[in-house]
Write a protein that holds these residues in place. Structure first.
Motif, PDB file in Angstrom:
ATOM      1  N   PHE A 202       0.842  -1.190   0.000  1.00 58.58           N
ATOM      2  CA  PHE A 202       0.000   0.000   0.000  1.00 58.58           C
ATOM      3  C   PHE A 202       0.883   1.248   0.000  1.00 58.58           C
ATOM      4  O   PHE A 202       2.083   1.184   0.261  1.00 58.58           O
ATOM      5  CB  PHE A 202      -0.942   0.020   1.206  1.00 58.58           C
ATOM      6  CG  PHE A 202      -0.408  -0.667   2.429  1.00 58.58           C
ATOM      7  CD1 PHE A 202      -0.833  -1.947   2.757  1.00 58.58           C
ATOM      8  CD2 PHE A 202       0.530  -0.049   3.242  1.00 58.58           C
ATOM      9  CE1 PHE A 202      -0.312  -2.584   3.871  1.00 58.58           C
ATOM     10  CE2 PHE A 202       1.030  -0.686   4.363  1.00 58.58           C
ATOM     11  CZ  PHE A 202       0.609  -1.956   4.676  1.00 58.58           C
ATOM     12  N   THR A 203       0.264   2.383  -0.288  1.00 61.43           N
ATOM     13  CA  THR A 203       1.004   3.625  -0.482  1.00 61.43           C
ATOM     14  C   THR A 203       1.366   4.269   0.851  1.00 61.43           C
ATOM     15  O   THR A 203       0.891   3.860   1.915  1.00 61.43           O
ATOM     16  CB  THR A 203       0.165   4.614  -1.303  1.00 61.43           C
ATOM     17  OG1 THR A 203      -1.050   4.903  -0.584  1.00 61.43           O
ATOM     18  CG2 THR A 203      -0.200   4.013  -2.647  1.00 61.43           C
ATOM     19  N   SER A 204       2.182   5.331   0.765  1.00 55.75           N
ATOM     20  CA  SER A 204       2.648   6.018   1.964  1.00 55.75           C
ATOM     21  C   SER A 204       1.868   7.298   2.241  1.00 55.75           C
ATOM     22  O   SER A 204       2.294   8.129   3.044  1.00 55.75           O
ATOM     23  CB  SER A 204       4.137   6.362   1.821  1.00 55.75           C
ATOM     24  OG  SER A 204       4.356   7.159   0.675  1.00 55.75           O
ATOM     25  N   ASP A 205       0.719   7.470   1.576  1.00 52.32           N
ATOM     26  CA  ASP A 205      -0.117   8.638   1.881  1.00 52.32           C
ATOM     27  C   ASP A 205      -1.308   8.200   2.725  1.00 52.32           C
ATOM     28  O   ASP A 205      -1.566   7.004   2.905  1.00 52.32           O
ATOM     29  CB  ASP A 205      -0.589   9.312   0.594  1.00 52.32           C
ATOM     30  CG  ASP A 205      -1.418   8.367  -0.276  1.00 52.32           C
ATOM     31  OD1 ASP A 205      -1.345   7.142  -0.033  1.00 52.32           O
ATOM     32  OD2 ASP A 205      -2.125   8.835  -1.180  1.00 52.32           O
ATOM     33  N   LEU A 206      -2.034   9.170   3.267  1.00 57.09           N
ATOM     34  CA  LEU A 206      -3.165   8.867   4.138  1.00 57.09           C
ATOM     35  C   LEU A 206      -4.378   8.512   3.288  1.00 57.09           C
ATOM     36  O   LEU A 206      -5.187   9.369   2.925  1.00 57.09           O
ATOM     37  CB  LEU A 206      -3.477  10.061   5.052  1.00 57.09           C
ATOM     38  CG  LEU A 206      -4.559   9.828   6.114  1.00 57.09           C
ATOM     39  CD1 LEU A 206      -4.216   8.633   6.980  1.00 57.09           C
ATOM     40  CD2 LEU A 206      -4.742  11.069   6.971  1.00 57.09           C
ATOM     41  N   ASN A 208      -7.182   4.932   2.236  1.00 60.69           N
ATOM     42  CA  ASN A 208      -7.685   3.635   2.706  1.00 60.69           C
ATOM     43  C   ASN A 208      -7.386   2.524   1.712  1.00 60.69           C
ATOM     44  O   ASN A 208      -8.122   1.550   1.609  1.00 60.69           O
ATOM     45  CB  ASN A 208      -9.191   3.706   2.977  1.00 60.69           C
ATOM     46  CG  ASN A 208      -9.960   4.317   1.812  1.00 60.69           C
ATOM     47  OD1 ASN A 208      -9.436   4.441   0.712  1.00 60.69           O
ATOM     48  ND2 ASN A 208     -11.192   4.721   2.075  1.00 60.69           N
ATOM     49  N   ASP A 209      -6.293   2.667   0.956  1.00 59.89           N
ATOM     50  CA  ASP A 209      -5.924   1.638  -0.010  1.00 59.89           C
ATOM     51  C   ASP A 209      -5.609   0.311   0.675  1.00 59.89           C
ATOM     52  O   ASP A 209      -5.809  -0.752   0.093  1.00 59.89           O
ATOM     53  CB  ASP A 209      -4.718   2.096  -0.829  1.00 59.89           C
ATOM     54  CG  ASP A 209      -3.501   2.355   0.041  1.00 59.89           C
ATOM     55  OD1 ASP A 209      -3.663   3.030   1.073  1.00 59.89           O
ATOM     56  OD2 ASP A 209      -2.409   1.886  -0.303  1.00 59.89           O
ATOM     57  N   TRP A 210      -5.133   0.354   1.911  1.00 58.39           N
ATOM     58  CA  TRP A 210      -4.747  -0.862   2.628  1.00 58.39           C
ATOM     59  C   TRP A 210      -5.950  -1.752   2.925  1.00 58.39           C
ATOM     60  O   TRP A 210      -5.817  -2.967   3.033  1.00 58.39           O
ATOM     61  CB  TRP A 210      -4.041  -0.484   3.933  1.00 58.39           C
ATOM     62  CG  TRP A 210      -4.945   0.190   4.940  1.00 58.39           C
ATOM     63  CD1 TRP A 210      -5.287   1.505   4.988  1.00 58.39           C
ATOM     64  CD2 TRP A 210      -5.626  -0.435   6.019  1.00 58.39           C
ATOM     65  NE1 TRP A 210      -6.151   1.743   6.034  1.00 58.39           N
ATOM     66  CE2 TRP A 210      -6.368   0.566   6.689  1.00 58.39           C
ATOM     67  CE3 TRP A 210      -5.686  -1.741   6.496  1.00 58.39           C
ATOM     68  CZ2 TRP A 210      -7.159   0.302   7.805  1.00 58.39           C
ATOM     69  CZ3 TRP A 210      -6.469  -2.004   7.603  1.00 58.39           C
ATOM     70  CH2 TRP A 210      -7.192  -0.986   8.253  1.00 58.39           C
ATOM     71  N   ILE A 211      -7.134  -1.157   3.036  1.00 59.97           N
ATOM     72  CA  ILE A 211      -8.343  -1.933   3.320  1.00 59.97           C
ATOM     73  C   ILE A 211      -9.183  -2.112   2.061  1.00 59.97           C
ATOM     74  O   ILE A 211      -9.834  -3.141   1.870  1.00 59.97           O
ATOM     75  CB  ILE A 211      -9.170  -1.254   4.432  1.00 59.97           C
ATOM     76  CG1 ILE A 211     -10.316  -2.160   4.903  1.00 59.97           C
ATOM     77  CG2 ILE A 211      -9.699   0.098   3.990  1.00 59.97           C
ATOM     78  CD1 ILE A 211      -9.872  -3.272   5.788  1.00 59.97           C
ATOM     79  N   VAL A 283      -8.214   5.096   8.152  1.00 61.09           N
ATOM     80  CA  VAL A 283      -7.526   4.029   8.876  1.00 61.09           C
ATOM     81  C   VAL A 283      -8.273   3.603  10.131  1.00 61.09           C
ATOM     82  O   VAL A 283      -8.611   2.418  10.311  1.00 61.09           O
ATOM     83  CB  VAL A 283      -6.086   4.472   9.257  1.00 61.09           C
ATOM     84  CG1 VAL A 283      -5.378   3.370  10.054  1.00 61.09           C
ATOM     85  CG2 VAL A 283      -5.283   4.829   8.019  1.00 61.09           C
ATOM     86  N   LEU A 284      -8.542   4.548  11.021  1.00 63.57           N
ATOM     87  CA  LEU A 284      -8.936   4.200  12.386  1.00 63.57           C
ATOM     88  C   LEU A 284     -10.300   3.525  12.487  1.00 63.57           C
ATOM     89  O   LEU A 284     -10.503   2.650  13.333  1.00 63.57           O
ATOM     90  CB  LEU A 284      -8.908   5.454  13.272  1.00 63.57           C
ATOM     91  CG  LEU A 284      -7.531   6.110  13.415  1.00 63.57           C
ATOM     92  CD1 LEU A 284      -7.620   7.342  14.314  1.00 63.57           C
ATOM     93  CD2 LEU A 284      -6.523   5.122  13.979  1.00 63.57           C
ATOM     94  N   GLN A 285     -11.260   3.898  11.639  1.00 61.17           N
ATOM     95  CA  GLN A 285     -12.585   3.283  11.757  1.00 61.17           C
ATOM     96  C   GLN A 285     -12.558   1.793  11.420  1.00 61.17           C
ATOM     97  O   GLN A 285     -13.410   1.032  11.864  1.00 61.17           O
ATOM     98  CB  GLN A 285     -13.592   4.001  10.865  1.00 61.17           C
ATOM     99  CG  GLN A 285     -13.392   3.806   9.381  1.00 61.17           C
ATOM    100  CD  GLN A 285     -14.614   4.222   8.580  1.00 61.17           C
ATOM    101  OE1 GLN A 285     -15.762   4.047   9.018  1.00 61.17           O
ATOM    102  NE2 GLN A 285     -14.371   4.796   7.407  1.00 61.17           N
ATOM    103  N   TYR A 286     -11.547   1.383  10.649  1.00 61.88           N
ATOM    104  CA  TYR A 286     -11.439  -0.027  10.270  1.00 61.88           C
ATOM    105  C   TYR A 286     -10.601  -0.835  11.249  1.00 61.88           C
ATOM    106  O   TYR A 286     -10.780  -2.052  11.344  1.00 61.88           O
ATOM    107  CB  TYR A 286     -10.826  -0.146   8.867  1.00 61.88           C
ATOM    108  CG  TYR A 286     -11.625   0.531   7.795  1.00 61.88           C
ATOM    109  CD1 TYR A 286     -12.855   0.020   7.383  1.00 61.88           C
ATOM    110  CD2 TYR A 286     -11.161   1.696   7.186  1.00 61.88           C
ATOM    111  CE1 TYR A 286     -13.594   0.647   6.400  1.00 61.88           C
ATOM    112  CE2 TYR A 286     -11.892   2.328   6.194  1.00 61.88           C
ATOM    113  CZ  TYR A 286     -13.108   1.802   5.804  1.00 61.88           C
ATOM    114  OH  TYR A 286     -13.848   2.423   4.828  1.00 61.88           O
ATOM    115  N   THR A 287      -9.682  -0.188  11.931  1.00 62.31           N
ATOM    116  CA  THR A 287      -8.813  -0.940  12.847  1.00 62.31           C
ATOM    117  C   THR A 287      -9.254  -0.836  14.301  1.00 62.31           C
ATOM    118  O   THR A 287      -9.127  -1.790  15.060  1.00 62.31           O
ATOM    119  CB  THR A 287      -7.346  -0.475  12.693  1.00 62.31           C
ATOM    120  OG1 THR A 287      -6.514  -1.331  13.456  1.00 62.31           O
ATOM    121  CG2 THR A 287      -7.169   0.952  13.180  1.00 62.31           C
ATOM    122  N   LEU A 288      -9.800   0.315  14.722  1.00 61.03           N
ATOM    123  CA  LEU A 288     -10.293   0.460  16.101  1.00 61.03           C
ATOM    124  C   LEU A 288     -11.762   0.049  16.139  1.00 61.03           C
ATOM    125  O   LEU A 288     -12.643   0.845  16.462  1.00 61.03           O
ATOM    126  CB  LEU A 288     -10.111   1.903  16.587  1.00 61.03           C
ATOM    127  CG  LEU A 288      -8.685   2.460  16.537  1.00 61.03           C
ATOM    128  CD1 LEU A 288      -8.649   3.877  17.084  1.00 61.03           C
ATOM    129  CD2 LEU A 288      -7.723   1.561  17.298  1.00 61.03           C
TER     130      LEU A 288
END
Length: 385
Positions: A202-206, A208-211, A283-288
């Protein structure tokens, strides 16, 4: 003073062959000399390699197990990437995983400790192995793991999907057997164990590509959040011990305490210069998944005020590396939460499991009075849970 190679501490280990071929996932593998240099055991390693090369192994003896090593951490710092470690079933064991990870720790300067510096434990497929106790006490220890007892893979009945965890004072990491019969390219026997670094996908910008790259994972995260909200809002979804009556009563669940991993993810995003609203959406809504947005917001600004708590989070990383690490830890944290699942909304009484254990051990029977039985169950549960 330069740190000794961890292999120096395992000269007699039958699995101390160490070749770190670091490559990038998705590209042709290029061999890179990434091993620890100036090792006083180089001649001994070459002797072993020559010996292995001269052995005529059958096809079964060349079976390779591929392990995914992730969440490598030492001194509150994380490894730059996850790794694949390939081991020969006929030649290697669990101890070789520790040796390979320790070379990663040394190469990335994450620790100066040797694996012999402290006692540690390794759990694999729900069996716990320990290191150092036999050396300290001299007594026979069940499931002991060291240079003389590597726990060979061929004796473990390994299968794809089995998981493990290493925990010690110097370092910790998780690993999973992703392929118990890895179809490796033609390679010499002496190239194993083989370590390969994995590039982030995944990329280094903010963003949600990781999810978004895994639609099933994204849907599972949102479903978990919905179900956990129903659980946490229920009035009788958790048993709690009443301190006055010493009885268990059903009550409204309490929110779990903030973990170090959760705060590390938020700290990395803060130190990367991110704002809360966009961090929550990406990020946070998917991990927390155990947290409401308001609770996450409160913890975010609390960490921002207490800057001393962020000082050592990602201290040797630039902004892009902090972002990549935050996403990598976020994905790992989410997968761990999904594996544990949402607690049941109608939990069984804690004494049900305790009573089963006590009956197997002969601590209670049907001839006891209800008061005596309850007293014994209370004492056992207080001591052992």
């Amino acid at each position: 003073m330069t740190s000794s190679s961890p292999i120096k501490q395992a000269e007699n280990c039958p699995s101390s062959n160490s070749i770190n071929d670091v490559a990038v996932e998705g590209e042709p593998q290029k061999k890179t000399d990434n091993s620890i240099t100036d090792s006083p055991t180089e001649a001994k390693k070459m002797t072993k390699q020559e010996a292995l090369s001269s052995v005529d192994l059958s096809a079964d003896d060349k079976t390779v197990c591929r392990f995914l090593i992730q969440n490598i951490q030492a001194r509150s710092e994380h490894a730059k990437s996850n790794y694949h470690v390939d081991l020969l079933v006929s030649q290697h064991g669990l101890f070789d995983i520790v040796l390979q990870v320790w070379e990663i720790l040394m190469n990335e300067s994450l620790t100066q400790d040797l694996y012999t510096s402290h006692l540690w434990s390794l759990q694999f497929n729900k069996v716990r192995y320990s290191y150092g106790w036999r050396r300290c006490s001299g007594a026979t220890v069940k499931n002991h793991l060291d240079e003389e007892s590597i726990i060979p893979l061929k004796d473990l009945n390994v299968s794809t999907g089995q998981k493990g965890h290493f925990n010690g004072e110097s370092a910790s990491f998780d690993f999973v057997l992703v392929d118990a019969d890895y179809k490796h390219p033609a390679a010499a026997v002496d190239e194993y164990p083989k370590t390969t670094a994995l590039a982030a996908s995944f990329t280094s910008d903010l963003s949600n590509d990781w999810i978004h790259s895994n639609a099933g994972l994204e849907q599972a995260a949102l479903e978990f959040r919905k179900n956990y909200k129903e659980y946490i809002q229920g009035d009788q979804n958790e048993w709690r011990h009443d301190r006055q009556t010493y009885e268990f009563v059903l009550c409204k669940p309490e929110s779990p305490r903030w973990t170090h991993e959760e705060e590390t993810i938020m700290g990395l995003l803060l130190r990367a210069g991110c704002k809360f609203v966009k961090s929550w959406k990406s990020v946070l809504q998917y991990t927390l998944v155990h947290r409401a947005q308001t609770a996450a917001s409160g913890q975010w600004y609390k960490l921002q005020r207490e800057a001393y708590r962020l000082e050592y989070i990602g201290r040797n990383l630039d902004t892009e590396a902090r972002m990549v690490l935050a996403k990598r830890l976020a994905k790992s944290h989410l997968e761990s939460a999904l594996e544990q699942g949402v607690p049941p909304t109608s939990p069984p009484h804690p004494f049900i499991k305790t009573e089963e254990v006590c009956r197997k051990r002969g601590l209670i029977d049907d001839g006891m009075s209800p008061e005596t039985k309850r007293h014994k169950l209370q004492n056992y549960h207080a001591l052992f849970g």
